[in-house]
Scaffold this motif. Structure first.
Motif, PDB file in Angstrom:
ATOM      1  N   SER A  63       0.844  -1.197   0.000  1.00  0.00           N
ATOM      2  CA  SER A  63       0.000   0.000   0.000  1.00  0.00           C
ATOM      3  C   SER A  63       0.874   1.241   0.000  1.00  0.00           C
ATOM      4  N   LEU A  66      -1.407   5.941   1.642  1.00  0.00           N
ATOM      5  CA  LEU A  66      -2.474   6.017   2.625  1.00  0.00           C
ATOM      6  C   LEU A  66      -2.139   7.057   3.688  1.00  0.00           C
ATOM      7  N   PRO A  68      -1.097   9.233   6.954  1.00  0.00           N
ATOM      8  CA  PRO A  68      -0.041   8.999   7.950  1.00  0.00           C
ATOM      9  C   PRO A  68      -0.628   8.565   9.285  1.00  0.00           C
ATOM     10  N   GLN A  69       0.174   7.855  10.045  1.00  0.00           N
ATOM     11  CA  GLN A  69      -0.225   7.464  11.401  1.00  0.00           C
ATOM     12  C   GLN A  69       0.101   8.612  12.355  1.00  0.00           C
ATOM     13  N   THR A  93       4.459  -0.866   3.277  1.00  0.00           N
ATOM     14  CA  THR A  93       3.585   0.299   3.395  1.00  0.00           C
ATOM     15  C   THR A  93       4.402   1.577   3.295  1.00  0.00           C
ATOM     16  N   HIS A  95       3.519   5.631   3.699  1.00  0.00           N
ATOM     17  CA  HIS A  95       2.471   6.583   4.042  1.00  0.00           C
ATOM     18  C   HIS A  95       2.770   7.972   3.502  1.00  0.00           C
ATOM     19  N   ARG A  96       1.699   8.696   3.180  1.00  0.00           N
ATOM     20  CA  ARG A  96       1.861  10.062   2.681  1.00  0.00           C
ATOM     21  C   ARG A  96       2.387  10.993   3.786  1.00  0.00           C
ATOM     22  N   SER A  98       2.799  14.434   6.252  1.00  0.00           N
ATOM     23  CA  SER A  98       1.907  14.991   7.268  1.00  0.00           C
ATOM     24  C   SER A  98       2.030  16.510   7.286  1.00  0.00           C
ATOM     25  N   THR A 105       6.322  12.457   1.495  1.00  0.00           N
ATOM     26  CA  THR A 105       7.154  11.273   1.693  1.00  0.00           C
ATOM     27  C   THR A 105       7.768  10.952   0.341  1.00  0.00           C
ATOM     28  N   HIS A 118       8.128  -0.737   6.430  1.00  0.00           N
ATOM     29  CA  HIS A 118       7.241   0.413   6.599  1.00  0.00           C
ATOM     30  C   HIS A 118       8.038   1.703   6.466  1.00  0.00           C
ATOM     31  N   GLY A 120       7.445   5.515   7.084  1.00  0.00           N
ATOM     32  CA  GLY A 120       6.495   6.413   7.719  1.00  0.00           C
ATOM     33  C   GLY A 120       6.401   7.770   7.040  1.00  0.00           C
ATOM     34  N   HIS A 121       5.461   8.566   7.530  1.00  0.00           N
ATOM     35  CA  HIS A 121       5.176   9.874   6.932  1.00  0.00           C
ATOM     36  C   HIS A 121       6.390  10.792   6.966  1.00  0.00           C
TER      37      HIS A 121
END
Length: 273
Positions: A63, A66, A68-69, A93, A95-96, A98, A105, A118, A120-121
């Protein structure tokens, strides 16, 4: 026409190059851009404002783009960019960005993001970075060119990894790693230089020797660290690789500089000699 499997879901507005391939049950959002030769595997999900350059491969169940966390994120149009020929393997994964970062990203060209890794953002990966299986990058991590990160490693948010460094598997990285450095452990400490990588990539003997003297002077020497930096700058003047290490250290950091684990580092240096 692009090869789009009948079961794939491609939103109106997505920009799909004629040579792109989208596999079964893949999902492509309305703001996604796929350049020539992009391949999207079965069940992969591409969402958000996401741009994939020429020849990128997204393998099944990965993915990209999607949210960001980040609990502060409220749906702002932040982005993901992936450079040419990068491969994102199964279940990885990305993530876009933030609103607390640059909103982007970015993964460079010719990278390999292995299974279940993974990103991250707001992370930035330069070209030719390899993340082995199950690597975890917190938000805002910056990794320089041609870095290898071993499997199962976790890198704390806002850490910087200098180019041509190598991170041993199963490490917990909480501090910045100098260019050309080698580290491992939980919590990770410097254990020397990426000598194998330097030799494989054509760095000359003089440059490698200067880097080794720099490492010994900075991390195995005595006295105040600022004084050791001054000594290295003087004794190894003229080597651009040494200047790069010193510039990296002088750059403001949110996490601080990783230092050497003395016993292990000295043993590794002696063995390399």
């Amino acid at each position: 026409m692009a090869q789009i499997h009948p079961t794939a879901i491609v939103a109106p507005g997505a920009t799909i190059a004629s040579s792109a391939v989208i596999g079964p049950y893949a999902t492509v959002g309305e703001h996604v851009i796929l350049a020539d030769g992009v391949q999207v595997g079965a069940h992969a999900v591409l969402d958000g404002v996401t741009s994939l350059a020429e020849g990128v491969q997204i393998l099944p169940f990965a993915s990209v783009g999607l949210p960001p966390q980040d609990l502060k994120y409220k749906g702002e149009p932040t982005r993901v960019e992936i450079g040419a020929r990068t491969i994102v393997r199964e279940h990885a994964t990305v993530h876009r960005g933030s609103v607390s970062g640059d909103g982007l990203t970015r993964i460079g060209a010719d990278c390999l993001i292995m299974c279940v890794a993974h990103v991250g953002h707001d992370c930035v990966l330069d070209d030719r970075v390899i993340l082995a299986n199950n690597v975890m990058l917190g938000g805002h991590v910056h990794i320089g060119d041609t870095v290898f990160v071993g499997g199962g490693t976790a890198i704390h948010q806002s850490v910087r990894i200098g180019r041509q460094a190598v991170i041993g598997g199963m490490s917990g990285v909480e501090r910045d790693v100098i260019p050309f450095g080698s580290c491992m452990g939980n919590r990770a400490r410097l254990i020397g230089l990426n000598l194998i990588g330097l030799k494989r990539r054509g760095f000359g003997r003089d440059a490698i020797n200067a880097l080794r003297a720099t490492y010994r002077g900075l991390f195995l020497g005595r006295g105040q660290f600022e004084g050791r930096m001054a000594d290295v700058a003087s004794s190894q003047a003229g080597f651009k690789e040494v200047e790069e290490v010193l510039a990296f250290i002088r750059t403001p950091s949110k996490r601080g500089l990783m230092r050497a684990g003395r016993g292990v580092a000295e043993a590794a240096e002696a063995e390399a000699a």
